[in-house]
Design a protein around this motif. Structure first.
Motif, PDB file in Angstrom:
ATOM      1  N   UNK A   1      51.610 -33.703  68.910  1.00 58.04           N
ATOM      2  CA  UNK A   1      52.212 -33.756  70.239  1.00 58.04           C
ATOM      3  C   UNK A   1      51.486 -34.750  71.143  1.00 58.04           C
ATOM      4  N   UNK A   2      50.244 -35.057  70.832  1.00 54.92           N
ATOM      5  CA  UNK A   2      49.475 -36.024  71.619  1.00 54.92           C
ATOM      6  C   UNK A   2      49.784 -37.467  71.219  1.00 54.92           C
ATOM      7  N   UNK A   3      50.472 -37.634  70.092  1.00 53.45           N
ATOM      8  CA  UNK A   3      50.838 -38.971  69.638  1.00 53.45           C
ATOM      9  C   UNK A   3      51.985 -39.523  70.489  1.00 53.45           C
ATOM     10  N   UNK A   4      52.296 -40.801  70.297  1.00 55.03           N
ATOM     11  CA  UNK A   4      53.389 -41.446  71.021  1.00 55.03           C
ATOM     12  C   UNK A   4      54.715 -40.806  70.592  1.00 55.03           C
ATOM     13  N   UNK A   5      55.362 -40.111  71.521  1.00 51.30           N
ATOM     14  CA  UNK A   5      56.586 -39.361  71.206  1.00 51.30           C
ATOM     15  C   UNK A   5      57.687 -40.282  70.690  1.00 51.30           C
ATOM     16  N   UNK A   6      57.891 -41.394  71.332  1.00 58.55           N
ATOM     17  CA  UNK A   6      58.996 -42.293  70.958  1.00 58.55           C
ATOM     18  C   UNK A   6      58.782 -42.841  69.543  1.00 58.55           C
TER      19      UNK A   6
ATOM     20  N   UNK B   1      71.619 -26.083  62.155  1.00 60.85           N
ATOM     21  CA  UNK B   1      72.087 -26.075  63.531  1.00 60.85           C
ATOM     22  C   UNK B   1      72.295 -27.524  63.986  1.00 60.85           C
ATOM     23  N   UNK B   2      73.501 -27.886  64.355  1.00 59.07           N
ATOM     24  CA  UNK B   2      73.796 -29.258  64.724  1.00 59.07           C
ATOM     25  C   UNK B   2      73.231 -29.629  66.083  1.00 59.07           C
ATOM     26  N   UNK B   3      72.839 -28.656  66.888  1.00 53.54           N
ATOM     27  CA  UNK B   3      72.229 -28.965  68.179  1.00 53.54           C
ATOM     28  C   UNK B   3      70.836 -29.563  68.012  1.00 53.54           C
ATOM     29  N   UNK B   4      70.243 -29.402  66.837  1.00 61.90           N
ATOM     30  CA  UNK B   4      68.897 -29.887  66.611  1.00 61.90           C
ATOM     31  C   UNK B   4      68.910 -31.202  65.831  1.00 61.90           C
ATOM     32  N   UNK B   5      70.086 -31.755  65.594  1.00 61.34           N
ATOM     33  CA  UNK B   5      70.225 -32.993  64.848  1.00 61.34           C
ATOM     34  C   UNK B   5      69.618 -34.149  65.640  1.00 61.34           C
ATOM     35  N   UNK B   6      68.786 -34.963  65.007  1.00 59.90           N
ATOM     36  CA  UNK B   6      68.147 -36.074  65.702  1.00 59.90           C
ATOM     37  C   UNK B   6      69.058 -37.276  65.868  1.00 59.90           C
ATOM     38  N   UNK B   7      70.170 -37.307  65.203  1.00 59.90           N
ATOM     39  CA  UNK B   7      71.015 -38.490  65.239  1.00 59.90           C
ATOM     40  C   UNK B   7      71.665 -38.697  66.598  1.00 59.90           C
ATOM     41  N   UNK B   8      72.017 -37.647  67.282  1.00 58.76           N
ATOM     42  CA  UNK B   8      72.667 -37.807  68.571  1.00 58.76           C
ATOM     43  C   UNK B   8      72.417 -36.578  69.436  1.00 58.76           C
ATOM     44  N   UNK B   9      72.909 -36.636  70.644  1.00 60.65           N
ATOM     45  CA  UNK B   9      72.812 -35.483  71.531  1.00 60.65           C
ATOM     46  C   UNK B   9      71.656 -35.589  72.491  1.00 60.65           C
ATOM     47  N   UNK B  10      71.809 -34.930  73.631  1.00 62.30           N
ATOM     48  CA  UNK B  10      70.791 -34.981  74.666  1.00 62.30           C
ATOM     49  C   UNK B  10      69.525 -34.255  74.239  1.00 62.30           C
ATOM     50  N   UNK B  11      69.695 -33.167  73.523  1.00 62.63           N
ATOM     51  CA  UNK B  11      68.536 -32.394  73.075  1.00 62.63           C
ATOM     52  C   UNK B  11      67.604 -33.251  72.228  1.00 62.63           C
ATOM     53  N   UNK B  12      68.179 -34.115  71.384  1.00 62.99           N
ATOM     54  CA  UNK B  12      67.365 -34.916  70.483  1.00 62.99           C
ATOM     55  C   UNK B  12      66.605 -36.018  71.208  1.00 62.99           C
ATOM     56  N   UNK B  13      66.969 -36.342  72.441  1.00 61.47           N
ATOM     57  CA  UNK B  13      66.251 -37.372  73.173  1.00 61.47           C
ATOM     58  C   UNK B  13      64.898 -36.891  73.648  1.00 61.47           C
ATOM     59  N   UNK B  14      64.742 -35.587  73.812  1.00 55.65           N
ATOM     60  CA  UNK B  14      63.524 -35.054  74.387  1.00 55.65           C
ATOM     61  C   UNK B  14      62.713 -34.163  73.446  1.00 55.65           C
TER      62      UNK B  14
ATOM     63  N   UNK C   1      57.147 -36.990  76.708  1.00 58.97           N
ATOM     64  CA  UNK C   1      56.257 -37.022  77.862  1.00 58.97           C
ATOM     65  C   UNK C   1      57.033 -36.879  79.164  1.00 58.97           C
ATOM     66  N   UNK C   2      58.317 -37.223  79.156  1.00 59.39           N
ATOM     67  CA  UNK C   2      59.141 -37.114  80.361  1.00 59.39           C
ATOM     68  C   UNK C   2      59.277 -35.670  80.813  1.00 59.39           C
ATOM     69  N   UNK C   3      59.162 -34.707  79.894  1.00 52.97           N
ATOM     70  CA  UNK C   3      59.311 -33.293  80.233  1.00 52.97           C
ATOM     71  C   UNK C   3      57.973 -32.628  80.535  1.00 52.97           C
ATOM     72  N   UNK C   4      56.892 -33.291  80.203  1.00 52.88           N
ATOM     73  CA  UNK C   4      55.575 -32.669  80.415  1.00 52.88           C
ATOM     74  C   UNK C   4      55.127 -32.785  81.831  1.00 52.88           C
TER      75      UNK C   4
END
Length: 170
Positions: free
Chosen positions: A64-69, A126-139, A167-170
């Motif tokens: 979690x301390x690494x570069x998130x992006x 669960x498709x809400x946790x898919x990294x390909x798209x969605x707002x949840x996957x951005x953060x 980091x935007x949410x921290x």
């Protein structure tokens, strides 16, 4: 009357009576000792599992301390990507699956047991946790930390799930 005579008789016990009573006592004690032996084995294994869960939690806290992006993009580009956590010069160091380990690096050792740590993208239906798209996957990036160790030639594995956040949410 007969029972009173047996209890007050001063002749003592015969050798056969003593051997029978020792045999019965031995059987009872062996059963009791087996219980304590199994309890010790169970407690010892749980101690190692607890250490493994703590190692996995530390791994997720470290990533979690690494570069998130960078982490998010690496997992987006290759869903089978894995990270390994090693100790190098008394500090944690992450290695992606395509990197080679340094010579001075070693697995995490707790109580003389080597714990190998790998971190993967959480495989979820669960498709809400898919990294390909969605707002949840951005953060958020859902991850799974697997810790393996070997005891008496048998490999044991403990796994915990978690997610790192931007980091935007921290």
């Amino acid at each position: 009357m007969k029972y009173k005579k047996i209890l007050t008789d001063s002749k003592g016990l015969t050798l056969v009576e003593v051997l029978v009573s020792l045999t019965i006592l031995g059987i009872v004690l062996m059963g009791t000792m087996k219980f304590f032996s199994q309890a010790y084995t169970y407690t010892n294994m749980n101690e190692k599992k607890t250490a493994a869960v703590n190692v996995a939690r530390n791994a997720l806290m470290h990533i979690e301390k690494e570069n998130f992006i960078e982490v998010r993009e690496r997992f987006r580009n290759n869903k089978n990507e894995t990270l390994s956590l090693q100790i190098c010069n008394s500090a944690y160091k992450l290695f992606w699956s395509d990197a080679s380990y340094d010579i001075e690096c070693s697995p995490i050792i707790v109580n003389n047991i080597e714990y190998n740590v790998t971190i993967n993208l959480l495989k979820s239906e669960d498709e809400n946790v898919n990294l390909a798209d969605g707002e949840h996957s951005s953060f958020f990036v859902p991850l799974e930390a697997c810790v393996s160790w070997e005891i008496n030639g048998k490999e044991e594995i403990s796994t915990i799930e978690g997610e790192i956040k931007s980091e935007d949410l921290r």
